[in-house]
Design a protein around this motif. Structure first.
Motif, PDB file in Angstrom:
ATOM      1  N   TYR A 397       0.860  -1.227   0.126  1.00  0.00           N
ATOM      2  CA  TYR A 397       0.054   0.158   0.046  1.00  0.00           C
ATOM      3  C   TYR A 397       0.824   1.288   0.010  1.00  0.00           C
ATOM      4  O   TYR A 397       0.687   2.245  -0.893  1.00  0.00           O
ATOM      5  N   ILE A 398       1.962   1.203   0.701  1.00  0.00           N
ATOM      6  CA  ILE A 398       2.923   2.323   0.811  1.00  0.00           C
ATOM      7  C   ILE A 398       3.402   2.557  -0.349  1.00  0.00           C
ATOM      8  O   ILE A 398       3.662   3.493  -1.002  1.00  0.00           O
ATOM      9  N   GLN A 399       3.905   1.471  -1.114  1.00  0.00           N
ATOM     10  CA  GLN A 399       4.601   1.497  -2.468  1.00  0.00           C
ATOM     11  C   GLN A 399       3.735   2.058  -3.518  1.00  0.00           C
ATOM     12  O   GLN A 399       3.834   3.002  -4.555  1.00  0.00           O
ATOM     13  N   CYS A 400       2.265   1.680  -3.346  1.00  0.00           N
ATOM     14  CA  CYS A 400       1.313   2.127  -4.261  1.00  0.00           C
ATOM     15  C   CYS A 400       1.088   3.756  -4.134  1.00  0.00           C
ATOM     16  O   CYS A 400       1.016   4.487  -4.933  1.00  0.00           O
ATOM     17  N   LEU A 401       0.886   3.987  -2.927  1.00  0.00           N
ATOM     18  CA  LEU A 401       0.782   5.524  -2.383  1.00  0.00           C
ATOM     19  C   LEU A 401       1.894   6.380  -3.129  1.00  0.00           C
ATOM     20  O   LEU A 401       1.807   7.356  -3.513  1.00  0.00           O
ATOM     21  N   SER A 413      -5.376   3.512  -1.376  1.00  0.00           N
ATOM     22  CA  SER A 413      -4.330   2.785  -0.595  1.00  0.00           C
ATOM     23  C   SER A 413      -4.032   3.551   0.733  1.00  0.00           C
ATOM     24  O   SER A 413      -4.008   3.111   1.753  1.00  0.00           O
ATOM     25  N   ALA A 414      -4.273   5.020   0.757  1.00  0.00           N
ATOM     26  CA  ALA A 414      -4.174   5.986   1.730  1.00  0.00           C
ATOM     27  C   ALA A 414      -5.135   5.535   2.840  1.00  0.00           C
ATOM     28  O   ALA A 414      -5.030   5.619   3.837  1.00  0.00           O
ATOM     29  N   GLY A 439       2.009   9.532   9.428  1.00  0.00           N
ATOM     30  CA  GLY A 439       3.073  10.488   9.041  1.00  0.00           C
ATOM     31  C   GLY A 439       3.218  10.329   7.625  1.00  0.00           C
ATOM     32  O   GLY A 439       3.205  11.503   6.833  1.00  0.00           O
ATOM     33  N   PHE A 440       3.283   9.349   6.962  1.00  0.00           N
ATOM     34  CA  PHE A 440       3.781   9.098   5.762  1.00  0.00           C
ATOM     35  C   PHE A 440       2.497   9.379   4.648  1.00  0.00           C
ATOM     36  O   PHE A 440       2.689  10.134   3.671  1.00  0.00           O
ATOM     37  N   ILE A 441       1.316   9.254   5.207  1.00  0.00           N
ATOM     38  CA  ILE A 441       0.149   9.255   4.322  1.00  0.00           C
ATOM     39  C   ILE A 441       0.006  11.004   4.255  1.00  0.00           C
ATOM     40  O   ILE A 441      -0.298  11.427   3.010  1.00  0.00           O
TER      41      ILE A 441
END
Length: 479
Positions: A397-401, A413-414, A439-441
């Motif tokens: 999901y992180i990679q996709c975002l 993903s978010a 935080g990443f989002i």
């Protein structure tokens, strides 16, 4: 041939407007699938010689790309014959593209006399009908170019839209160009908040006014109106289209899509099966049938006890998988169907098959440089729901975002990451990784102050170089 002669031919040929000069890359499409669709198109358009002539032109080019030069020649010549039959003496400008294709084909076959003959005929057409501008082709050429791009690959939809727009600037009342522009808008336009602001709806209405017998346009308008909850008008349009063209596969497949969206899944399945009887090799119809069976399965799950309906659920899932396998066999580059097939294998608990399918799909997406974000999102879904592996789901999901926060897959993903993080924090208010995810989002969305706040909380519970680096970068960016 001398080098001087070769330069002469190449210079003239590169100035032509035809399939050979439109930068149509065979890497951007599945040639076998494209050929099947074009050949089906001839059967649907038998009463419209102009459309058939254009389709023969495209088939000729596909045959050339597949190495069948004799068949390419035959199809280009058939395009010329039909154009002359349809338009008589007033067809010169419609011959620009097939003559250009023939000139190129004869050059590549080293038949230079024939090549020169077609170049001379094109020169005569240009002298007879001097173009308004050296940089703007005849509207007839722009129109054919638009239809070609629309058929060839979705990568060319924006270019197709621009071709039709330019053609309409020159001939605003042309019914064909209005239809092409409407379809191109339908495939490219981002939804507006209000239907009255939608260029697609406006253009579809205009195209239908000019082409009242085009039932495909009516169904497309109906589909788009449902986006804005205009159900009564949408259903009226769809019913009329189905009544007028009950056997036209293109109409039936879009009507099937409409009924699936409306929740009438059994009716959608019946219609799509009927369409499949007419067009056996349609990857699109197989894909639509698979999505209908998928929706039926979801309804069965929601209706009650899974155990009492397990046999029916399995039967429907098997049908879904069968049609997805057919779709991907007919069109090996059909990434959307490949992703769905991998997910269905996962639902069927055939995990090794699902993993193998995903790896094959990643490979196709990388080769085509297309839909990599979609495949990554689907793989994250597979890890979350089939494999029950939250850590790998989070990773993908992180990679996709990272690939794009403003796309559908990025937003979804978010949403998944946010729900995972909030659930973990509700169980453990000091979960540093969960605050790091939040935080990443925020960082990816450009919400810097919220991101800083989350990274500060994460660091208060755990020393982490990545969180610290992100926090420093965000603070510097705000100075």
């Amino acid at each position: 041939m001398s080098s001087t002669q070769d330069i002469f031919f190449k210079t003239k040929l590169l100035q032509l407007e035809c399939h050979f000069t439109w930068a149509l890359r065979k890497e951007d499409t599945d040639l076998t699938d494209l050929l099947n669709r074009l050949e089906d198109q001839i059967n649907f358009d038998l009463g419209r010689k102009a459309g058939v002539a254009r389709t023969y032109n495209s088939i000729g080019f596909v045959k050339y790309l597949l190495g069948s030069h004799d068949e390419a020649l035959s199809h280009f010549q058939r395009s010329v014959e039909l154009t002359k039959e349809c338009h008589g003496e007033d067809c010169d400008k419609l011959l620009v593209v097939p003559y250009g294709n023939l000139a190129w084909l004869h050059y590549n076959r080293k038949d230079y006399e024939e090549c020169k003959s077609y170049l001379d005929q094109l020169k005569e057409i240009k002298e007879k009908y001097p173009p308004d501008s050296t940089s703007v082709p005849y509207p007839e050429v722009l129109g054919e170019k638009g239809w070609t791009f629309l058929k060839f690959s979705r990568k060319y939809y924006e270019t197709a839209k621009e071709c039709f727009r330019k053609a309409l600037e020159l001939e605003p009342e042309n019914g064909e160009w209005n239809s092409g522009y409407a379809i191109a808008l339908y495939r490219t336009e981002i939804e507006r908040s209000n239907p009255t602001d939608s260029p697609t709806i406006k253009q579809l209405r205009r195209a239908i006014d000019m082409n009242p017998d085009d039932d495909v346009l009516k169904v497309l308008l109906g589909l788009r109106l449902t986006t804005y909850k205009k159900y009564n008008e949408a259903e009226s349009l769809v019913e009329k289209a189905l009544e007028n063209s009950p056997e036209h596969p293109h109409v039936i497949r879009y009507v099937g899509m409409f009924f699936r969206h409306q929740g009438s899944v059994d009716r959608a399945i019946a219609l799509l099966k009927r369409a499949l009887e007419r067009v056996h090799d349609s990857s699109f119809i197989h894909h639509q049938l698979a999505l209908s069976y998928k929706k039926k399965n979801i309804s069965l799950y929601r209706a009650g006890s899974h155990h009492s309906k397990s046999a029916e659920i399995q039967r429907v899932r098997n049908q879904c998988i069968y049609h997805l396998e057919m779709a991907t066999t007919l069109k090996p580059s059909f990434i959307l169907a490949m992703c769905e097939l991998a997910l269905q294998y996962g639902e069927n608990r055939d995990f090794s098959k699902a993993e193998e399918q995903f790896q094959a799909t990643f490979q196709v997406a990388k080769e085509q440089n297309d839909a990599c974000q979609l495949v990554t999102f689907c793989y994250a879904e597979f890890q979350k729901y089939s494999m029950r592996c939250e850590s790998l789901a989070i990773k993908h999901y992180i990679q996709c975002l990272k690939m794009g926060p403003d796309t559908s897959e990025g937003r979804r993903s978010a949403g998944h990451l946010k729900r995972i993080a909030e659930k973990r924090i509700s169980r453990n208010p000091k979960d540093a990784e969960a605050f790091g995810i939040l935080g990443f989002i925020h960082k990816e969305k450009g919400e810097k102050r919220q991101a800083i706040e989350c990274y500060e909380k994460a660091l208060s519970y755990e020393d982490n170089e990545e969180y610290l680096s992100n926090l420093c970068d965000l603070r510097l960016s705000l100075q």
